[in-house]
Design a protein around this motif. Structure first.
Motif, PDB file in Angstrom:
ATOM      1  N   GLU A  61       5.075   6.923  -0.115  1.00 21.44           N
ATOM      2  CA  GLU A  61       5.847   5.853   0.069  1.00 21.44           C
ATOM      3  C   GLU A  61       4.909   4.396  -0.042  1.00 21.44           C
ATOM      4  OE1 GLU A  61       7.613   6.957   3.740  1.00 21.44           O
ATOM      5  OE2 GLU A  61       9.015   8.296   2.851  1.00 21.44           O
ATOM      6  N   GLU A 100       0.953  -1.186  -0.121  1.00 25.44           N
ATOM      7  CA  GLU A 100      -0.060  -0.273  -0.021  1.00 25.44           C
ATOM      8  C   GLU A 100       0.868   1.038   0.199  1.00 25.44           C
ATOM      9  OE1 GLU A 100      -2.624   0.309   3.477  1.00 25.44           O
ATOM     10  OE2 GLU A 100      -4.122  -1.001   2.433  1.00 25.44           O
ATOM     11  N   PHE A 101       0.355   2.498  -0.248  1.00 21.36           N
ATOM     12  CA  PHE A 101       0.984   3.689  -0.519  1.00 21.36           C
ATOM     13  C   PHE A 101       0.344   4.454   0.954  1.00 21.36           C
ATOM     14  CE2 PHE A 101       1.933   2.775  -4.754  1.00 21.36           C
ATOM     15  CZ  PHE A 101       3.025   3.119  -4.957  1.00 21.36           C
ATOM     16  N   HIS A 102       1.492   4.922   1.570  1.00 21.61           N
ATOM     17  CA  HIS A 102       1.111   6.028   2.431  1.00 21.61           C
ATOM     18  C   HIS A 102       2.099   7.099   2.077  1.00 21.61           C
ATOM     19  CE1 HIS A 102      -1.240   3.054   4.669  1.00 21.61           C
ATOM     20  NE2 HIS A 102       0.047   2.313   4.782  1.00 21.61           N
ATOM     21  N   ASP A 103       1.333   8.414   2.021  1.00 22.11           N
ATOM     22  CA  ASP A 103       2.245   9.698   1.860  1.00 22.11           C
ATOM     23  C   ASP A 103       3.268   9.381   0.906  1.00 22.11           C
ATOM     24  OD1 ASP A 103       0.782  10.722   4.011  1.00 22.11           O
ATOM     25  OD2 ASP A 103       2.200  10.201   5.396  1.00 22.11           O
ATOM     26  N   LYS A 147       9.096  -0.861   4.770  1.00 15.60           N
ATOM     27  CA  LYS A 147       8.943   0.216   3.575  1.00 15.60           C
ATOM     28  C   LYS A 147       9.899  -0.545   2.636  1.00 15.60           C
ATOM     29  CE  LYS A 147      10.699   4.812   2.489  1.00 15.60           C
ATOM     30  NZ  LYS A 147      11.551   6.017   3.121  1.00 15.60           N
ATOM     31  N   GLU A 163       4.806  -2.966   9.275  1.00 13.49           N
ATOM     32  CA  GLU A 163       4.730  -2.480   8.006  1.00 13.49           C
ATOM     33  C   GLU A 163       6.248  -2.387   7.658  1.00 13.49           C
ATOM     34  OE1 GLU A 163       2.882   1.172   7.890  1.00 13.49           O
ATOM     35  OE2 GLU A 163       0.836   0.240   7.887  1.00 13.49           O
ATOM     36  N   ILE A 199       2.751  -4.813   3.806  1.00 22.95           N
ATOM     37  CA  ILE A 199       1.864  -4.954   5.108  1.00 22.95           C
ATOM     38  C   ILE A 199       1.551  -6.344   5.107  1.00 22.95           C
ATOM     39  CG2 ILE A 199      -0.271  -4.215   5.964  1.00 22.95           C
ATOM     40  CD1 ILE A 199      -0.065  -1.505   4.468  1.00 22.95           C
ATOM     41  N   ASP A 254       1.755   4.007  -8.112  1.00 20.47           N
ATOM     42  CA  ASP A 254       0.694   4.805  -7.329  1.00 20.47           C
ATOM     43  C   ASP A 254      -0.445   5.064  -8.178  1.00 20.47           C
ATOM     44  OD1 ASP A 254      -0.467   5.932  -5.568  1.00 20.47           O
ATOM     45  OD2 ASP A 254       0.239   7.798  -5.465  1.00 20.47           O
TER      46      ASP A 254
END
Length: 150
Positions: free
Chosen positions: A54, A49-52, A80, A78, A58, A92
């Motif tokens: 990045e 998944e993308f968070h901010d 990176k 999580e 998961i 993305d």
């Protein structure tokens, strides 16, 4: 010589239609890489998944290092992933489409001993697609059996 590690997600090719593949680095702590080198990891139920902006892996499971002290890591956390900016932007944008997801295929160590992850942009298969895959495997197995007898 270091032993190479090759941990596969066997369900991914059965459950998903693979559209695009990438190789990513992983940000790990010392005890995590030691557990991976021992082969004590699983990516069977994990996804990305993308968070901010990045990308994170998961639901991956890396067992706690047996000889670790209070500096040991959590088994499920999580992690990176490291990719080029261009690849991150493309993933993305593509993963925003309906029905597309990013799934880890293989966790391995390269010749330098670094942990790498093969990820793929995938579309989920329907039940009839899975039946077709099983039929193809059966026919291939039968043909190999016939070829072997001659």
């Amino acid at each position: 010589m270091q032993k190479t590690v090759n941990i596969l997600n066997k369900r991914a090719k059965f459950d998903y239609e693979i559209l695009d593949k990438y190789t990513a680095g992983i940000v790990l702590t010392g005890t995590e890489i030691k557990s991976i080198r021992l082969g004590k990891a699983s990516i069977a139920e994990s996804f990305c998944e993308f968070h901010d902006g990045e990308l994170f892996m998961i639901n991956s499971h890396i067992e706690e290092y047996l000889y670790g002290t209070h500096y040991n890591h959590k088994a499920k956390s999580e992690r990176k992933l490291l990719l080029n900016k261009r690849e991150l932007k493309k993933l993305d944008k593509d993963s925003d489409n309906k029905g597309l997801t990013i799934v880890p295929l293989r966790l391995f160590t390269n010749e330098k001993g670094l942990a790498k992850l093969d990820i793929a942009l995938c579309r989920g298969k329907k039940n009839y697609d899975k039946r077709e895959s099983l039929k193809e495997q059966d026919t291939k197995r039968d043909l190999d059996r016939i070829k072997k007898s001659f």
